[in-house]
Write a protein that holds these residues in place. Sequence first.
Motif, mmCIF file in Angstrom:
data_model
loop_
_atom_site.group_PDB
_atom_site.id
_atom_site.type_symbol
_atom_site.label_atom_id
_atom_site.label_comp_id
_atom_site.label_asym_id
_atom_site.label_seq_id
_atom_site.Cartn_x
_atom_site.Cartn_y
_atom_site.Cartn_z
ATOM 1 N N ILE A 58 13.207 -7.564 -14.838
ATOM 2 C CA ILE A 58 12.379 -6.483 -14.391
ATOM 3 C C ILE A 58 11.984 -7.306 -13.185
ATOM 4 O O ILE A 58 11.867 -8.378 -12.859
ATOM 5 N N ASP A 59 11.425 -6.409 -12.031
ATOM 6 C CA ASP A 59 11.127 -6.942 -10.977
ATOM 7 C C ASP A 59 9.595 -7.257 -10.725
ATOM 8 O O ASP A 59 9.129 -8.228 -10.181
ATOM 9 N N ILE A 60 9.083 -5.906 -11.227
ATOM 10 C CA ILE A 60 7.521 -5.859 -11.214
ATOM 11 C C ILE A 60 6.882 -5.488 -12.423
ATOM 12 O O ILE A 60 7.289 -4.838 -13.269
ATOM 13 N N ASN A 61 5.688 -6.156 -12.659
ATOM 14 C CA ASN A 61 4.772 -5.581 -13.664
ATOM 15 C C ASN A 61 3.571 -5.023 -13.196
ATOM 16 O O ASN A 61 2.890 -5.706 -12.488
ATOM 17 N N PHE A 62 3.390 -4.003 -13.335
ATOM 18 C CA PHE A 62 2.212 -2.901 -12.870
ATOM 19 C C PHE A 62 1.273 -2.840 -13.875
ATOM 20 O O PHE A 62 1.501 -2.136 -15.049
ATOM 21 N N ALA A 63 0.106 -3.513 -13.672
ATOM 22 C CA ALA A 63 -0.735 -3.812 -14.956
ATOM 23 C C ALA A 63 -2.224 -3.701 -14.419
ATOM 24 O O ALA A 63 -2.397 -3.927 -13.072
ATOM 25 N N PRO A 64 -3.266 -4.080 -15.002
ATOM 26 C CA PRO A 64 -4.717 -4.132 -14.711
ATOM 27 C C PRO A 64 -4.761 -5.462 -13.772
ATOM 28 O O PRO A 64 -4.179 -6.478 -14.419
ATOM 29 N N ASN A 65 -5.599 -5.492 -12.912
ATOM 30 C CA ASN A 65 -5.278 -6.822 -11.973
ATOM 31 C C ASN A 65 -5.981 -8.046 -12.543
ATOM 32 O O ASN A 65 -5.218 -8.910 -12.471
ATOM 33 N N PRO A 66 -6.883 -8.067 -13.493
ATOM 34 C CA PRO A 66 -7.397 -9.163 -13.937
ATOM 35 C C PRO A 66 -6.572 -9.788 -15.234
ATOM 36 O O PRO A 66 -6.358 -10.966 -15.363
ATOM 37 N N SER A 67 -5.777 -8.967 -15.610
ATOM 38 C CA SER A 67 -4.659 -9.376 -16.879
ATOM 39 C C SER A 67 -3.684 -10.178 -15.897
ATOM 40 O O SER A 67 -2.995 -11.348 -16.394
ATOM 41 N N ILE A 68 -3.377 -9.643 -14.681
ATOM 42 C CA ILE A 68 -2.411 -9.862 -14.030
ATOM 43 C C ILE A 68 -2.887 -11.643 -13.424
ATOM 44 O O ILE A 68 -2.134 -12.585 -13.570
ATOM 45 N N ALA A 69 -3.992 -11.581 -12.997
ATOM 46 C CA ALA A 69 -4.779 -12.739 -12.579
ATOM 47 C C ALA A 69 -4.723 -13.800 -13.704
ATOM 48 O O ALA A 69 -4.306 -14.884 -13.401
ATOM 49 N N TYR A 70 -5.225 -13.455 -14.729
ATOM 50 C CA TYR A 70 -4.902 -14.533 -16.014
ATOM 51 C C TYR A 70 -3.431 -14.903 -16.201
ATOM 52 O O TYR A 70 -3.356 -16.049 -16.374
ATOM 53 N N HIS A 71 -2.667 -14.182 -16.188
ATOM 54 C CA HIS A 71 -1.349 -14.372 -16.501
ATOM 55 C C HIS A 71 -0.580 -15.537 -15.465
ATOM 56 O O HIS A 71 0.091 -16.276 -15.614
ATOM 57 N N ILE A 72 -0.917 -15.182 -14.178
ATOM 58 C CA ILE A 72 -0.661 -16.031 -13.039
ATOM 59 C C ILE A 72 -1.151 -17.635 -13.232
ATOM 60 O O ILE A 72 -0.588 -18.636 -13.121
ATOM 61 N N GLY A 95 0.617 -1.356 -0.132
ATOM 62 C CA GLY A 95 -0.073 0.032 0.166
ATOM 63 C C GLY A 95 0.780 1.272 0.056
ATOM 64 O O GLY A 95 0.222 2.364 0.184
ATOM 65 N N ASP A 96 2.280 1.197 -0.309
ATOM 66 C CA ASP A 96 3.090 2.405 0.106
ATOM 67 C C ASP A 96 3.932 2.562 -1.280
ATOM 68 O O ASP A 96 4.763 1.563 -1.535
ATOM 69 N N PHE A 97 3.931 3.510 -1.943
ATOM 70 C CA PHE A 97 4.682 3.620 -3.269
ATOM 71 C C PHE A 97 6.304 3.562 -2.770
ATOM 72 O O PHE A 97 7.196 3.218 -3.715
ATOM 73 N N ARG A 98 6.559 3.980 -1.634
ATOM 74 C CA ARG A 98 7.912 4.112 -1.094
ATOM 75 C C ARG A 98 8.577 2.810 -1.362
ATOM 76 O O ARG A 98 9.647 2.288 -1.358
ATOM 77 N N ASN A 99 7.623 1.421 -1.387
ATOM 78 C CA ASN A 99 8.291 0.255 -1.291
ATOM 79 C C ASN A 99 8.976 -0.346 -2.795
ATOM 80 O O ASN A 99 9.403 -1.310 -2.999
ATOM 81 N N LEU A 100 8.522 0.684 -3.550
ATOM 82 C CA LEU A 100 9.040 0.466 -4.925
ATOM 83 C C LEU A 100 10.511 0.845 -5.127
ATOM 84 O O LEU A 100 11.022 0.567 -6.330
ATOM 85 N N ALA A 101 10.854 1.594 -4.116
ATOM 86 C CA ALA A 101 12.352 2.099 -4.317
ATOM 87 C C ALA A 101 13.310 1.024 -4.768
ATOM 88 O O ALA A 101 13.397 -0.128 -4.010
ATOM 89 N N GLY A 102 14.329 1.317 -5.323
ATOM 90 C CA GLY A 102 15.457 0.080 -5.690
ATOM 91 C C GLY A 102 14.729 -0.710 -6.731
ATOM 92 O O GLY A 102 15.506 -1.559 -7.261
ATOM 93 N N ARG A 103 13.623 -0.837 -7.393
ATOM 94 C CA ARG A 103 13.010 -1.996 -7.930
ATOM 95 C C ARG A 103 12.916 -1.391 -9.295
ATOM 96 O O ARG A 103 12.924 -0.103 -9.809
ATOM 97 N N THR A 104 12.709 -2.455 -10.305
ATOM 98 C CA THR A 104 12.520 -2.020 -11.727
ATOM 99 C C THR A 104 10.988 -2.576 -12.105
ATOM 100 O O THR A 104 10.838 -3.564 -12.174
ATOM 101 N N VAL A 105 10.347 -1.454 -12.589
ATOM 102 C CA VAL A 105 8.742 -1.762 -12.676
ATOM 103 C C VAL A 105 8.564 -1.694 -14.216
ATOM 104 O O VAL A 105 8.998 -0.587 -14.832
ATOM 105 N N ALA A 106 7.882 -2.560 -14.866
ATOM 106 C CA ALA A 106 7.313 -2.427 -16.420
ATOM 107 C C ALA A 106 5.893 -1.988 -16.087
ATOM 108 O O ALA A 106 5.090 -2.168 -15.226
ATOM 109 N N VAL A 107 5.492 -1.191 -17.007
ATOM 110 C CA VAL A 107 4.090 -0.518 -17.141
ATOM 111 C C VAL A 107 3.843 -0.287 -18.631
ATOM 112 O O VAL A 107 4.768 0.182 -19.674
ATOM 113 N N ALA A 108 2.648 -0.211 -19.202
ATOM 114 C CA ALA A 108 2.151 0.022 -20.486
ATOM 115 C C ALA A 108 2.066 1.565 -20.649
ATOM 116 O O ALA A 108 1.772 2.330 -19.860
ATOM 117 N N LYS A 109 2.941 1.850 -21.848
ATOM 118 C CA LYS A 109 2.729 3.601 -22.125
ATOM 119 C C LYS A 109 1.438 3.929 -22.323
ATOM 120 O O LYS A 109 0.538 3.390 -23.011
#
Length: 338
Positions: free
Chosen positions: A241-255, A185-199
């Motif tokens: 990358i460490d994290i993929n930040f995306a719509p939750n249902p697409s992540i649920a499907y990929h899991i 719940g805290d964006f600060r926890n992203l520090a030091g990570r590499t995050v992928a996101v769709a442009k």
Amino acid sequence: MHRQSSLRTRLVRGLGAATAAVALASGLTACGGDAEASGPASDVVTVGGVSNGAAQQTELTVPVVESLRGKLPASVRERGELVIGVGALPAGFPPLAYLGTDQQTLTGAEPDLGRLVAATLGLKPVLKNSTWENLFVGIDSGKVDVAFSNVTVTEERKKKYEFASYRKDNLGFEVLKDNAWNFGGDFRNLAGRTVAVAKGTNQEKILLEWQTKARAEGKDFDIKYFPDSNSTALALSGRKIDINFAPNPSIAYHITQTAGSGTPTRNAGSYSGAGESLQGLIAAAAKKDSGLAEPVAAAIDHLVENGQYGKLLAAWNLPDEAVTASEVNPPGLPLTNS
């Protein structure tokens, strides 16, 4: 989300699992915009049928609730059908709505919930698949009673439509299963990570705002862009990358798709697609003043209370998007963000 909050990203429409979507595209196009009649009204609904492994197939017995049926507009009750609109053409968006392995049945969490609601109200579900734009044309023209198609509630849409909410509109953080990181719940926890996101998406907008705040506090994280979801998945499995930040249902499907692979993934947290000030909501959408939002909400509440709603979301790996009750015309994304 401005258009569709799952595999359809907020500011541009994208698919959360491109390979599956492309494989299904020809079948969905062949299906066209014709109605799929689900057969006579029945008290047995198969959830997760022909899902190609995206869901645990579950049969639910759904008795008609006469007190709720009585809340329906007389025209719908006497017709005996609930025409359900889904905007899944041309390629579908698993796990929410797409053509099943039989290349005929529209499957996914959205049409399955529509079938459960129809059964509760004693109506025969008739599914009409269309493009996203034509979904709303169908509602406006009266050819569609109600849309179950990952529609986010917005104040702009409330000018023309009435809503019965049924799922949280969330973004998710996907990581490899052996990665112990959690968003917390805290964006600060992203520090030091590499995050992928769709442009060009809502999640990119949120991530860039967090990056600015983190840098102001002397922290930082890297943002990476990839041309499509397959490339992102390969980068995650290859630990680029460490994290993929995306719509939750697409992540649920990929899991579900990575579960049997050498690099399974998991959900490491979620965040409202509407931002920190509002929990975004996905809702059934009907024409304003149609009189359908209230009985649909009551049917959803009944499904929540008897546990069948929870079984639906569990079958489709979406339990973290559950709501405790359906709200009629809840607060939506503001006009400045619609």
